[in-house]
Design an enzyme around this catalytic site. Structure first.
Site, mmCIF file in Angstrom:
data_model
loop_
_atom_site.group_PDB
_atom_site.id
_atom_site.type_symbol
_atom_site.label_atom_id
_atom_site.label_comp_id
_atom_site.label_asym_id
_atom_site.label_seq_id
_atom_site.Cartn_x
_atom_site.Cartn_y
_atom_site.Cartn_z
ATOM 1 N N ASP A 169 -27.611 -15.658 -20.677
ATOM 2 C CA ASP A 169 -27.305 -17.025 -21.083
ATOM 3 C C ASP A 169 -25.804 -17.239 -20.889
ATOM 4 O O ASP A 169 -25.048 -16.280 -20.674
ATOM 5 C CB ASP A 169 -27.708 -17.211 -22.545
ATOM 6 C CG ASP A 169 -27.291 -18.545 -23.108
ATOM 7 O OD1 ASP A 169 -27.630 -19.583 -22.508
ATOM 8 O OD2 ASP A 169 -26.603 -18.562 -24.147
ATOM 9 N N ASP A 203 -23.576 -20.385 -22.597
ATOM 10 C CA ASP A 203 -22.846 -20.959 -23.729
ATOM 11 C C ASP A 203 -23.062 -20.129 -24.992
ATOM 12 O O ASP A 203 -24.189 -19.992 -25.480
ATOM 13 C CB ASP A 203 -23.291 -22.403 -23.966
ATOM 14 C CG ASP A 203 -22.865 -23.319 -22.833
ATOM 15 O OD1 ASP A 203 -21.733 -23.186 -22.360
ATOM 16 O OD2 ASP A 203 -23.675 -24.165 -22.405
#
Length: 259
Positions: free
Chosen positions: A9, A11
């Site tokens: 991922d 953020d």
């Protein structure tokens, strides 16, 4: 099959992009459009429960009924989604500026783990709710030329029907890399991300941050406060049943093999 692919991922996982990048960029975008809005850190933490930047603005309009001013009120009435898109484009420009100025550094252990995985022959992909327009400056300025060659693929939210916590992004990543979900491991920071990975059959490790510290993580195989570094051990918040000082390939392989 042994662990073959790491799915990162972005953020909150690779960098603390929310408080250091997106939040100040939103507030500057609001000013650009003549809006007397200021999202505080506490408010933004609540808004982060809504997946997607445009969706957050849309939710904020409905849930908080903020003042718009006459010009913005007319724009919202005539083309609400178009108006939201304009604000989001402004936010993306300000986010890019912060990245370019080096104001959004990678979290501890990220660069080390990417190098270790790539040098060991593991494949790496980025799987993110961010749009490609938001991801590209992050790759250019935060990941940079040294680490970028290790990244084989990037899968963004504008390529699937549903964002995390739906499994679409992880299913797409596995399909494009021609690998079984069980032969991957996702590295996430949120319950939405871990839930998305789990629903796609991908085991997940969670590295929390200040915005996700209180999330439940039933879908994660382990939860830590960072990836850590040699000499800077992690705090294990949800144990996989074994101890470790920092997240390396051995830890990821053991997590993946727990099946």
């Amino acid at each position: 099959m042994p662990l073959g692919v790491l799915l990162f991922d972005v953020d909150g996982t690779l960098a603390d992009t929310e408080p250091e990048g997106h939040l100040p960029a939103y507030n500057k975008a609001f000013r650009d459009h003549g809006l007397d809005w200021r999202w505080t850190r506490s408010l933004y933490r609540k808004l982060l429960l809504i997946s997607g930047g445009r969706e957050r603005i849309d939710h904020y309009l409905d849930a908080y009924d903020p003042a718009l001013g006459e010009a913005n009120d007319d724009s919202v009435r005539s083309d609400r989604q178009g108006w939201i898109d304009e604000i989001h484009r402004s936010k993306t420009r300000h986010f890019r500026d912060r990245l370019q100025k080096g104001q959004v550094p990678l979290r501890p252990g990220v660069a080390r783990l990417i190098r270790e995985a790539g040098d060991a022959g593991l494949r790496i992909a980025i799987v993110t709710n961010a749009s490609r327009a938001t991801l590209e400056p992050f790759l250019a300025y935060a990941i940079g030329d040294e680490l970028l060659p290790y990244i084989e693929r990037t899968i963004c939210s504008d390529e699937v029907a549903h964002k995390k916590p739906a499994p679409d992004l992880y299913r797409t990543a596995c399909e494009r890399m021609s690998i079984a979900p069980a032969d991957c491991i996702a590295i996430e920071d949120s319950n939405a991300g871990a839930t998305a990975a789990h629903a796609a059959g991908v085991p997940a490790l969670v590295t929390i941050n200040a915005d996700t510290r209180d999330h439940p993580f039933e879908a994660a195989r382990a939860v830590v406060d960072s990836l850590g570094e040699p000499g800077a051990p992690v705090t294990i918040l949800q144990s996989p049943g074994f101890d470790f000082d920092y997240v390396d390939l051995d830890v990821l392989r053991r997590l993946n093999a727990m099946g």
